[in-house]
Design a protein around this motif. Structure first.
Motif, PDB file in Angstrom:
ATOM      1  N   ALA A  96     119.594   2.567  62.434  1.00 47.20           N
ATOM      2  CA  ALA A  96     120.186   3.655  63.214  1.00 47.20           C
ATOM      3  C   ALA A  96     121.570   4.024  62.675  1.00 47.20           C
ATOM      4  O   ALA A  96     121.918   5.209  62.580  1.00 47.20           O
ATOM      5  N   LEU A  97     122.373   3.017  62.334  1.00 50.10           N
ATOM      6  CA  LEU A  97     123.702   3.292  61.789  1.00 50.10           C
ATOM      7  C   LEU A  97     123.603   4.004  60.444  1.00 50.10           C
ATOM      8  O   LEU A  97     124.402   4.900  60.141  1.00 50.10           O
ATOM      9  N   ARG A  98     122.632   3.638  59.642  1.00 44.85           N
ATOM     10  CA  ARG A  98     122.459   4.298  58.345  1.00 44.85           C
ATOM     11  C   ARG A  98     121.948   5.735  58.519  1.00 44.85           C
ATOM     12  O   ARG A  98     122.319   6.626  57.760  1.00 44.85           O
ATOM     13  N   ASP A  99     121.131   5.954  59.551  1.00 47.04           N
ATOM     14  CA  ASP A  99     120.756   7.334  59.893  1.00 47.04           C
ATOM     15  C   ASP A  99     122.004   8.170  60.157  1.00 47.04           C
ATOM     16  O   ASP A  99     122.124   9.309  59.684  1.00 47.04           O
ATOM     17  N   ALA A 100     122.932   7.621  60.940  1.00 46.79           N
ATOM     18  CA  ALA A 100     124.135   8.366  61.318  1.00 46.79           C
ATOM     19  C   ALA A 100     124.946   8.751  60.089  1.00 46.79           C
ATOM     20  O   ALA A 100     125.502   9.855  60.025  1.00 46.79           O
ATOM     21  N   VAL A 101     125.035   7.858  59.117  1.00 47.87           N
ATOM     22  CA  VAL A 101     125.766   8.167  57.885  1.00 47.87           C
ATOM     23  C   VAL A 101     125.131   9.345  57.159  1.00 47.87           C
ATOM     24  O   VAL A 101     125.824  10.283  56.738  1.00 47.87           O
ATOM     25  N   VAL A 102     123.815   9.323  57.030  1.00 48.40           N
ATOM     26  CA  VAL A 102     123.127  10.397  56.300  1.00 48.40           C
ATOM     27  C   VAL A 102     123.252  11.724  57.041  1.00 48.40           C
ATOM     28  O   VAL A 102     123.482  12.780  56.425  1.00 48.40           O
ATOM     29  N   VAL A 103     123.111  11.705  58.360  1.00 46.55           N
ATOM     30  CA  VAL A 103     123.268  12.940  59.141  1.00 46.55           C
ATOM     31  C   VAL A 103     124.672  13.507  58.961  1.00 46.55           C
ATOM     32  O   VAL A 103     124.848  14.714  58.757  1.00 46.55           O
ATOM     33  N   ALA A 104     125.684  12.656  59.019  1.00 48.80           N
ATOM     34  CA  ALA A 104     127.062  13.124  58.845  1.00 48.80           C
ATOM     35  C   ALA A 104     127.265  13.724  57.463  1.00 48.80           C
ATOM     36  O   ALA A 104     127.904  14.778  57.317  1.00 48.80           O
ATOM     37  N   ASN A 105     126.712  13.092  56.444  1.00 53.65           N
ATOM     38  CA  ASN A 105     126.855  13.616  55.078  1.00 53.65           C
ATOM     39  C   ASN A 105     126.235  14.996  54.934  1.00 53.65           C
ATOM     40  O   ASN A 105     126.840  15.912  54.349  1.00 53.65           O
TER      41      ASN A 105
END
Length: 410
Positions: A309-318
């Motif tokens: 989930a945290l890695r999802d958030a990084v990709v969405v932000a990018n």
């Protein structure tokens, strides 16, 4: 009642939703974060933080937040097969960076939201239950919800569904799941003290056919227990006032653990946890992006949920952060970027879920090869079997650091 909530509405203040809200808000994007509960306590929280998730937190500027909440690095794990103690796998030097860290997820989420609240463009609305989406022709333009008993709507340029494995918004999207890795087991999950005659710093794995049990230390001072049982048994195990599960679980653990659990049984608050593991092939319809457990509920093997989930958030932000900063965002460009989230994330999710499925079959001695390895080979090898068990379960580099390269660039 209608509220114009700004650029982004994030539904669900779990790891993915709260972290994404903080990153976007800290860069100047107006964000409204909706949460069903009035605090962050849940009956089930994945709290294994691997290096993959910790790297994501650090990149988002949350290293200090992690350091400020209760954490624990278990000193090892003792493995039993069919009731026989085989060996203890010891963790590395406690002064070194640990591959796996247990974190109090409620405390971490509260700290993330507290940091996000320092930004004037961030709004947190607890006690808000999302009921469905609002559409303008074929585009999602907001959500309908109930806030403290009052019907309310929130509108914005983008809705992010981070509302968990039972996601209302996923169902409303019409998107279909891809491969199912759920397996044939569900779980009982609870916290309780360990027996007085065991090392409280160590975890314990009780492996046998037809379901495995485990316990490991938790940052709040007790142990986290779990027991996997065959799907379809929940009703049977809930009978007699919900205590029949205790005798069933006690048949899967050594005598000292069984005696201890029976002695404290009336004080145990156990939750039945349905193991679900699958993912959406596409995570986006116009105006609505789905992430975290809403897009890819993970099984319990390897504690991957919070990390993914945290890695999802990084990709969405990018992919979306720079576009959402613009005064009048181009919705067609936002749509294209949002669709690209799944393109980037699904390969890792699919691989991790396949590893979890393999690990479940090994831990539950479900196949002939797993039975041979666990019942015949491991007892002969003793401590030398630890690397073999780790490979068989899937706790390899991929479980620890992830499959793909995820770095925050926004």
């Amino acid at each position: 009642m209608d509220i114009e909530s700004g650029r982004v509405i994030i539904c669900g203040a779990g790891p993915g939703g709260s972290a994404l809200a903080l990153v976007l808000a800290s860069r100047g994007v107006p964000v409204t974060l909706l949460e069903r509960h009035d605090d962050f306590t849940r009956e089930f929280r994945g709290e294994w933080l691997n290096l993959s998730g910790r790297r994501a937190l650090e990149q988002m500027g949350l290293g200090a937040a992690l350091a400020s909440v209760p954490t624990l690095a278990p000193s090892g794990a003792t493995v039993f097969v069919n009731g026989r103690e085989l060996f203890t796998m010891h963790a590395g030097d406690p002064d070194d960076e640990q591959d796996h860290l247990l974190v109090s997820q409620p405390a971490l989420l509260a700290e993330i939201v507290r940091e996000a609240a320092a930004y004037p463009n961030f709004t947190f609305v607890p006690q808000t239950t999302v009921r469905g989406v609002i559409r303008d022709r074929d585009r999602v333009v907001g959500v309908s919800a109930t806030h403290r008993g009052e019907r309310i709507t929130y509108s914005g340029d983008l809705v992010v569904a981070a509302d968990g494995r039972s996601s209302v918004l996923r169902r409303a999207s019409g998107l279909q799941i891809s491969a199912d890795h759920g397996g044939g087991y569900d779980m009982i999950w609870f916290k309780a003290p360990p027996p007085a005659d065991v090392d409280p710093r160590v975890g314990y794995q009780f492996l046998q056919r037809n379901g495995t049990a485990f316990t490991h230390p938790h940052p709040d001072g007790v142990h986290q227990y779990g027991w996997a049982f065959a799907k379809g048994r929940s009703a049977e195990l809930r009978r007699d006032g919900g205590i029949a599960w205790l005798d069933a679980m006690c048949s899967h653990v050594p005598g000292n653990f069984a005696d201890h659990l029976r002695a404290i049984g009336n004080g145990i608050d156990a939750a039945f946890f349905k193991i679900v593991s699958h993912h959406l092939a596409d995570w986006y319809v116009p105006g609505l992006l789905i992430i975290g457990d809403a897009a890819h509920p993970m099984s319990a093997v390897g504690g991957q949920g919070i990390n993914m989930a945290l890695r999802d958030a990084v990709v969405v932000a990018n992919l979306l952060g720079p576009l959402l900063l613009k005064g009048e965002p181009n919705l067609a460009i936002i749509d294209a970027a949002a669709r690209a989230v799944a393109t980037e994330r699904v390969p890792e999710i699919a691989r991790i879920q396949a590893l979890q499925e393999r690990g479940s079959k090994v831990l539950n001695l479900e196949t002939k090869s797993a039975q041979f390895m666990m019942e015949r080979v491991l007892p002969l090898l003793g401590k030398r079997a630890a690397p073999l068990l780790a490979r068989g379960v899937g706790t390899t580099r991929e479980f620890t650091v992830g499959v793909t390269d995820v770095k925050l660039a926004f």
